[in-house]
Design a protein around this motif. Structure first.
Motif, PDB file in Angstrom:
ATOM      1  N   GLU A  73       0.822  -1.202   0.000  1.00  0.00           N
ATOM      2  CA  GLU A  73       0.000   0.000   0.000  1.00  0.00           C
ATOM      3  C   GLU A  73       0.862   1.260   0.000  1.00  0.00           C
ATOM      4  O   GLU A  73       0.573   2.224  -0.703  1.00  0.00           O
ATOM      5  CB  GLU A  73      -0.931   0.008   1.205  1.00  0.00           C
ATOM      6  CG  GLU A  73      -1.890   1.170   1.215  1.00  0.00           C
ATOM      7  CD  GLU A  73      -2.858   1.133   2.383  1.00  0.00           C
ATOM      8  OE1 GLU A  73      -3.621   2.096   2.530  1.00  0.00           O
ATOM      9  OE2 GLU A  73      -2.843   0.156   3.145  1.00  0.00           O
ATOM     10  N   ALA A  74       1.947   1.234   0.768  1.00  0.00           N
ATOM     11  CA  ALA A  74       2.839   2.396   0.817  1.00  0.00           C
ATOM     12  C   ALA A  74       3.473   2.658  -0.554  1.00  0.00           C
ATOM     13  O   ALA A  74       3.560   3.806  -1.001  1.00  0.00           O
ATOM     14  CB  ALA A  74       3.920   2.178   1.865  1.00  0.00           C
ATOM     15  N   SER A  75       3.871   1.585  -1.223  1.00  0.00           N
ATOM     16  CA  SER A  75       4.460   1.732  -2.553  1.00  0.00           C
ATOM     17  C   SER A  75       3.419   2.230  -3.551  1.00  0.00           C
ATOM     18  O   SER A  75       3.711   3.061  -4.415  1.00  0.00           O
ATOM     19  CB  SER A  75       5.029   0.393  -3.005  1.00  0.00           C
ATOM     20  OG  SER A  75       5.581   0.490  -4.283  1.00  0.00           O
ATOM     21  N   GLU A  76       2.210   1.736  -3.414  1.00  0.00           N
ATOM     22  CA  GLU A  76       1.133   2.158  -4.298  1.00  0.00           C
ATOM     23  C   GLU A  76       0.844   3.654  -4.132  1.00  0.00           C
ATOM     24  O   GLU A  76       0.650   4.376  -5.117  1.00  0.00           O
ATOM     25  CB  GLU A  76      -0.119   1.347  -3.968  1.00  0.00           C
ATOM     26  CG  GLU A  76      -1.200   1.404  -4.998  1.00  0.00           C
ATOM     27  CD  GLU A  76      -2.320   0.429  -4.683  1.00  0.00           C
ATOM     28  OE1 GLU A  76      -3.481   0.820  -4.883  1.00  0.00           O
ATOM     29  OE2 GLU A  76      -2.051  -0.690  -4.240  1.00  0.00           O
ATOM     30  N   LEU A  77       0.831   4.128  -2.892  1.00  0.00           N
ATOM     31  CA  LEU A  77       0.608   5.555  -2.634  1.00  0.00           C
ATOM     32  C   LEU A  77       1.736   6.413  -3.200  1.00  0.00           C
ATOM     33  O   LEU A  77       1.498   7.474  -3.768  1.00  0.00           O
ATOM     34  CB  LEU A  77       0.455   5.808  -1.135  1.00  0.00           C
ATOM     35  CG  LEU A  77      -0.846   5.306  -0.515  1.00  0.00           C
ATOM     36  CD1 LEU A  77      -0.788   5.405   0.998  1.00  0.00           C
ATOM     37  CD2 LEU A  77      -2.022   6.068  -1.073  1.00  0.00           C
ATOM     38  N   LYS A  78       2.967   5.923  -3.047  1.00  0.00           N
ATOM     39  CA  LYS A  78       4.122   6.660  -3.570  1.00  0.00           C
ATOM     40  C   LYS A  78       4.060   6.760  -5.094  1.00  0.00           C
ATOM     41  O   LYS A  78       4.307   7.823  -5.675  1.00  0.00           O
ATOM     42  CB  LYS A  78       5.414   5.976  -3.134  1.00  0.00           C
ATOM     43  CG  LYS A  78       6.657   6.719  -3.519  1.00  0.00           C
ATOM     44  CD  LYS A  78       7.894   6.021  -2.996  1.00  0.00           C
ATOM     45  CE  LYS A  78       9.145   6.749  -3.434  1.00  0.00           C
ATOM     46  NZ  LYS A  78      10.356   6.075  -2.981  1.00  0.00           N
ATOM     47  N   ILE A  79       3.693   5.658  -5.744  1.00  0.00           N
ATOM     48  CA  ILE A  79       3.561   5.658  -7.204  1.00  0.00           C
ATOM     49  C   ILE A  79       2.453   6.627  -7.626  1.00  0.00           C
ATOM     50  O   ILE A  79       2.602   7.410  -8.568  1.00  0.00           O
ATOM     51  CB  ILE A  79       3.268   4.239  -7.731  1.00  0.00           C
ATOM     52  CG1 ILE A  79       4.488   3.339  -7.521  1.00  0.00           C
ATOM     53  CG2 ILE A  79       2.856   4.264  -9.203  1.00  0.00           C
ATOM     54  CD1 ILE A  79       4.209   1.866  -7.760  1.00  0.00           C
ATOM     55  N   GLY A  80       1.334   6.593  -6.909  1.00  0.00           N
ATOM     56  CA  GLY A  80       0.219   7.482  -7.218  1.00  0.00           C
ATOM     57  C   GLY A  80       0.593   8.942  -7.094  1.00  0.00           C
ATOM     58  O   GLY A  80       0.233   9.768  -7.936  1.00  0.00           O
TER      59      GLY A  80
END
Length: 107
Positions: free
Chosen positions: A42-49
């Motif tokens: 989830e943290a990586s997904e937020l960073k990508i977003g």
């Protein structure tokens, strides 16, 4: 493991790896509440977003801004079209549905 075919030698480790990935890779979707396979944290997904949001907005034409002059122009063109077809007043939007509407063709 001398007499087993080659594929059977890999079957046990492959099934174990699949089970480990299935158990550790599942996460609860916050929208649906269902368990799903999560290949990205989830943290990586937020960073990508966060990093892709601005370029994505630019590709889609940027921020939507109201231009009163443009709105007036478009409304004027629309009123002239309605008058040319004999449609005027508040009834114009409802009565316009009887004729040609862009994307639908004639009724």
């Amino acid at each position: 493991m001398g007499n087993y075919p080659r594929w059977k030698q890999w079957l046990g480790p492959l099934l174990s790896l699949t089970l480990i990935v299935a158990v550790t890779g599942c996460a609860t979707n916050p929208v649906t509440g269902e368990n799903e396979l999560a290949l990205v944290s989830e943290a990586s997904e937020l960073k990508i977003g966060q990093s892709q949001y601005q370029p994505s907005r630019q590709m889609q034409g940027g921020d939507y801004q109201l231009d009163p002059a443009l709105i007036g122009y478009v409304q004027g063109v629309g009123q002239r079209l309605f008058r040319a077809r004999g449609i005027v007043g508040r009834d114009a939007g409802r009565r316009a549905g009887r004729g040609f509407i862009a994307g639908r063709g004639r009724r």
